[in-house]
Design a protein around this motif. Sequence first.
Motif, PDB file in Angstrom:
ATOM      1  N   THR A 191       0.854  -1.192   0.000  1.00  0.00           N
ATOM      2  CA  THR A 191       0.000   0.000   0.000  1.00  0.00           C
ATOM      3  C   THR A 191       0.888   1.240   0.000  1.00  0.00           C
ATOM      4  O   THR A 191       2.089   1.159   0.276  1.00  0.00           O
ATOM      5  N   GLY A 192       0.242   2.360  -0.330  1.00  0.00           N
ATOM      6  CA  GLY A 192       1.018   3.582  -0.524  1.00  0.00           C
ATOM      7  C   GLY A 192       1.415   3.687  -1.988  1.00  0.00           C
ATOM      8  O   GLY A 192       2.365   4.384  -2.334  1.00  0.00           O
ATOM      9  N   LYS A 193       0.687   2.966  -2.851  1.00  0.00           N
ATOM     10  CA  LYS A 193       0.999   2.968  -4.287  1.00  0.00           C
ATOM     11  C   LYS A 193       0.581   4.304  -4.907  1.00  0.00           C
ATOM     12  O   LYS A 193      -0.224   5.049  -4.348  1.00  0.00           O
ATOM     13  N   GLY A 194       1.112   4.557  -6.114  1.00  0.00           N
ATOM     14  CA  GLY A 194       0.743   5.772  -6.840  1.00  0.00           C
ATOM     15  C   GLY A 194      -0.704   5.700  -7.297  1.00  0.00           C
ATOM     16  O   GLY A 194      -1.266   4.605  -7.482  1.00  0.00           O
ATOM     17  N   LEU A 195      -1.299   6.872  -7.497  1.00  0.00           N
ATOM     18  CA  LEU A 195      -2.732   6.901  -7.801  1.00  0.00           C
ATOM     19  C   LEU A 195      -3.076   6.279  -9.143  1.00  0.00           C
ATOM     20  O   LEU A 195      -4.183   5.793  -9.329  1.00  0.00           O
ATOM     21  N   THR A 196      -2.121   6.261 -10.080  1.00  0.00           N
ATOM     22  CA  THR A 196      -2.442   5.681 -11.389  1.00  0.00           C
ATOM     23  C   THR A 196      -2.259   4.164 -11.412  1.00  0.00           C
ATOM     24  O   THR A 196      -2.588   3.514 -12.389  1.00  0.00           O
ATOM     25  N   TRP A 197      -1.722   3.600 -10.337  1.00  0.00           N
ATOM     26  CA  TRP A 197      -1.486   2.147 -10.366  1.00  0.00           C
ATOM     27  C   TRP A 197      -1.914   1.449  -9.064  1.00  0.00           C
ATOM     28  O   TRP A 197      -1.228   0.596  -8.540  1.00  0.00           O
ATOM     29  N   GLY A 198      -3.093   1.853  -8.589  1.00  0.00           N
ATOM     30  CA  GLY A 198      -3.678   1.090  -7.480  1.00  0.00           C
ATOM     31  C   GLY A 198      -3.650   1.770  -6.131  1.00  0.00           C
ATOM     32  O   GLY A 198      -4.124   1.211  -5.137  1.00  0.00           O
ATOM     33  N   GLY A 199      -3.117   2.980  -6.064  1.00  0.00           N
ATOM     34  CA  GLY A 199      -3.077   3.682  -4.777  1.00  0.00           C
ATOM     35  C   GLY A 199      -4.418   4.265  -4.402  1.00  0.00           C
ATOM     36  O   GLY A 199      -5.326   4.344  -5.231  1.00  0.00           O
ATOM     37  N   SER A 200      -4.533   4.644  -3.151  1.00  0.00           N
ATOM     38  CA  SER A 200      -5.778   5.244  -2.677  1.00  0.00           C
ATOM     39  C   SER A 200      -5.577   6.741  -2.463  1.00  0.00           C
ATOM     40  O   SER A 200      -4.556   7.157  -1.918  1.00  0.00           O
TER      41      SER A 200
END
Length: 445
Positions: free
Chosen positions: A193-202
């Motif tokens: 978690t803590g992913k970028g918004l374009t690849w699965g982040g929240s």
Amino acid sequence: MSYTEEIYDRVVAQNPGEPEFHQAVKEVLDSLKLVIDANEEKYRAASLLERLVEPERIISFKVPWVDDNGKVQVNKGYRVQFNSAIGPYKGGLRFHPSVNQGILKFLGFEQIFKNSLTGLPIGGGKGGSNFDPKGKSDREVMAFCQSFMTELSKYIGADQDVPAGDIGVGGREIGFLYGQYKRLTGLYEGVLTGKGLTWGGSLVRTQATGYGLVYILDAMLKDHQMETAGKTIVVSGSGNVAIYAAEKAQQLGAKVVAMSDSNGYIYDPEGIQLDIVKDIKEVRRGRIKEYADQVASAVYTEGKGIWSIKCDIALPCATQNELNLEDAKTLMANGCKIVAEGANMPSTREATDFFLENGFLFLPGKASNAGGVGTSALEMCQNSMRMSWTFEEVDAKLQQMMNDIYAKISDAAKRYGVEGNYVTGANIAGFEKVADAMLAQGIVM
Ligand code: NDP
């Protein structure tokens, strides 16, 4: 000797050279004494405390990588999978030269109770490395992350163990780690978690710990007929937690007058200009000192000492044991009686005791910084559903979660006759759920 004292002695004897772990266990056991004494037979029969203080597993590995000079470097890597009674292991990865097994055990142990308090199904874990990302090129950080994940990938998974960021692990590192996991496993799943918004982040994950800290602070203040608006606040650190705690505090009408990093602190009586701090820290990866070069009203002081600045509310958001007894006394002498921890265990045991004995409103990190991991669990939820919520939706859930945590810890403290002691309240409320789950699942962990 009481059951809790017996277990503490056992932990010290069996885990030599791990003072932070001893400290975390002692604080939890001391506040669980009330619950344990009331149910001693049940917990002793199941050796529940012996099981609670022992990690389910610790994975320790080497991380070889090549630096920009072509030299092979070797770091240590770890993942402490502490407790999975209520869900897959969940907790951050820390990249910092001070990282060792004892520190990760302290953090993993704390994480069990924090995660339980969020009300979401997540167990406790923590990991990291003694690698220092400071001063490294992006390529070096990538090389390190890829090597770290090559080993770690064998032990994690979306339903098994879901790491996140922590000190030294932000969006850049999570990106490199995620890319390598995907390459190795072929799985596009919510494993980090803590992913970028374009690849699965929240949305809101970046802000979550800091915002959540101020939401729960505000809930506590309201419960005591006070408000955040108009208060003067000192925030230590200038990393992820500190920046967004300061931002939410300002949005609620407070004035943040000081921030720091490991070199020193800035004091700006006009109120910190966060866009400048963000530019220094998030964009240029610079030092907090640079703020004073740009802002005429600000003064930079080298070294420790941020707690000597007069304020109504102190928010320690840097690192463990950054606020000691002397600091606590200084805060009180300057009229500060409200402390909410953004970092994990930033107050020493003596400072915490001082706060509790002197009528401070004191929120311990495991409750007050739980918004970060709570929003990580919301990220997992969105990944499983293959959809994403809006900023407003996630923010509303975060705020509700922090209000609920305040209600839980406040209620637990009342139930056990220590009203207003949120340290005891948080430990008891977090423990009860985990203990029930461990008892229900038999002798498996
Ligand atoms: P960052 O790496 O983004 O920032 C850490 C900040 O603390 C930096 O300003 C750093 O300064 C400073 N710092 C680190 N070590 C020291 C030290 N020994 N003395 C003084 N200052 C120091 O980390 P985070 O903001 O993510 O984390 C801060 C704390 O919050 C940690 O305890 C972490 O475990 C906890 N936390 C973080 C969560 C999150 O979502 N990020 C969730 C829950 C808890 P410098 O740049 O000089 O190193």
